[in-house]
Design an enzyme around this catalytic site. Structure first.
Site, short mmCIF file in Angstrom:
data_model
loop_
_atom_site.label_atom_id
_atom_site.label_comp_id
_atom_site.label_asym_id
_atom_site.label_seq_id
_atom_site.Cartn_x
_atom_site.Cartn_y
_atom_site.Cartn_z
N LYS A 71 45.36 36.75 41.68
CA LYS A 71 44.89 38.04 42.19
C LYS A 71 45.34 38.35 43.62
O LYS A 71 45.55 39.51 43.97
CB LYS A 71 43.37 38.13 42.10
CG LYS A 71 42.83 38.28 40.68
CD LYS A 71 41.34 38.52 40.70
CE LYS A 71 40.79 38.79 39.31
NZ LYS A 71 39.36 39.16 39.34
N ASP A 107 37.50 45.71 39.78
CA ASP A 107 36.28 44.89 39.78
C ASP A 107 35.12 45.63 40.45
O ASP A 107 33.99 45.63 39.96
CB ASP A 107 36.51 43.56 40.50
CG ASP A 107 37.32 42.58 39.66
OD1 ASP A 107 37.26 42.69 38.42
OD2 ASP A 107 38.00 41.73 40.24
#
Length: 284
Positions: A71, A107
């Site tokens: 990420k 997210d």
């Protein structure tokens, strides 16, 4: 589902990636909408990340999800990132358009959507306690501040890590007050009683463990708890909150909501309501 030469390909990169539940979410939505798209896992070891990204770009995938450990490492390999992803410092969704790769982070979108849907909680003007200071905490802290939280306190085992996160986001999100505390503060009823929401971003609970001495019973009336852990569906923290009558929810809704956001980014379409959630519930 029939795969042909015309099928649009999306997927997820990670290492390992075979455990990912994302293919279940996205393929269910593609099928529900009758789209000739498919979502598949791509195992990419860290040392070959640059090769993997170049390969995906060269074969024309429409986009892909990004999971651990990529990420953060993927950011220099992208052509651009959205302001929110840049602020969070991590990317979990990449879209390929006109030969360029753009990184997003859904997210935070997933967290806020889950809070509103499952707990009827709006962060605006509220004081929030975030447990943990890792990557998941960073997205939570940023998204809560962007949603208008008045104050965010980061409680973590390492105060230095918590302080570094607070300092980083405070410089950019000046409308929210950021403070830090050690996890030992969780046993202080005077401390826990000041929050409207508690968000667990750590892995505590996955193995049946819990936060020792957490004074949950001292949360103010109407306060909520959100645990990002979704397996097991009821962690010790959630069980404690439930027994005390505190509104609470696990990470299931966040997982679905961030997937729905990524689906919209790639396709421009909205997954049918309940489609991803139903597919995931059936699997779990």
């Amino acid at each position: 589902m029939t795969i042909t030469g015309k099928t649009t390909v999306t997927g997820i990169i990670g290492w390992p990636v075979s455990h990912s539940l994302s293919p279940v979410l996205h393929n269910a939505a593609f099928q529900a909408l009758g789209m000739d798209w498919v979502y598949v896992p791509f195992p990419v070891p860290p040392e070959r990340l640059a090769e993997g990204i170049a390969g995906l770009k060269s074969v024309g995938v429409a986009g892909f999800s990004v999971t651990i450990p990529h990420k953060v490492a993927i950011i220099p390999l992208l052509d651009q990132v959205t302001p929110e992803a840049e602020l969070i410092g991590a990317v979990n969704t990449v879209v390929a358009r006109e030969g360029k790769l753009t990184g997003h982070n859904t997210d935070g979108i997933g967290l806020i959507a889950a809070l509103r849907e499952k707990l009827c909680f709006d962060p605006a003007g509220k004081n929030v306690l975030v447990l943990g200071a890792g990557g998941a905490a960073r997205s939570a802290v940023v998204s809560l501040a962007l949603a208008g939280a008045a104050g965010v306190t980061i409680a973590n085992r390492s105060l230095d890590t918590a302080a570094a996160l607070a300092q980083l986001v405070a410089a950019r999100l000046t409308q929210t007050a950021f403070t830090t505390r050690g996890l030992d503060s969780l046993s202080d009823a005077g401390f826990t009683g000041s929050f409207d929401l508690v968000v667990n971003t750590t892995s505590v609970g996955m193995a049946g463990d819990s936060f020792a001495g957490f004074a949950l019973s001292s949360l103010k009336s109407g306060a909520c708890l959100y645990d990002m852990v979704y397996a097991p569906p009821v962690t010790p923290l959630l069980a404690q909150a439930g027994a005390l009558g505190i509104p609470c929810a696990n990470g299931f809704a966040m997982l679905v909501a961030q997937g729905e956001a990524a689906f919209r980014i790639w396709t421009g379409a909205t997954a049918p309501k309940g489609c991803m959630e139903g597919a995931l519930a059936a699997l779990l």
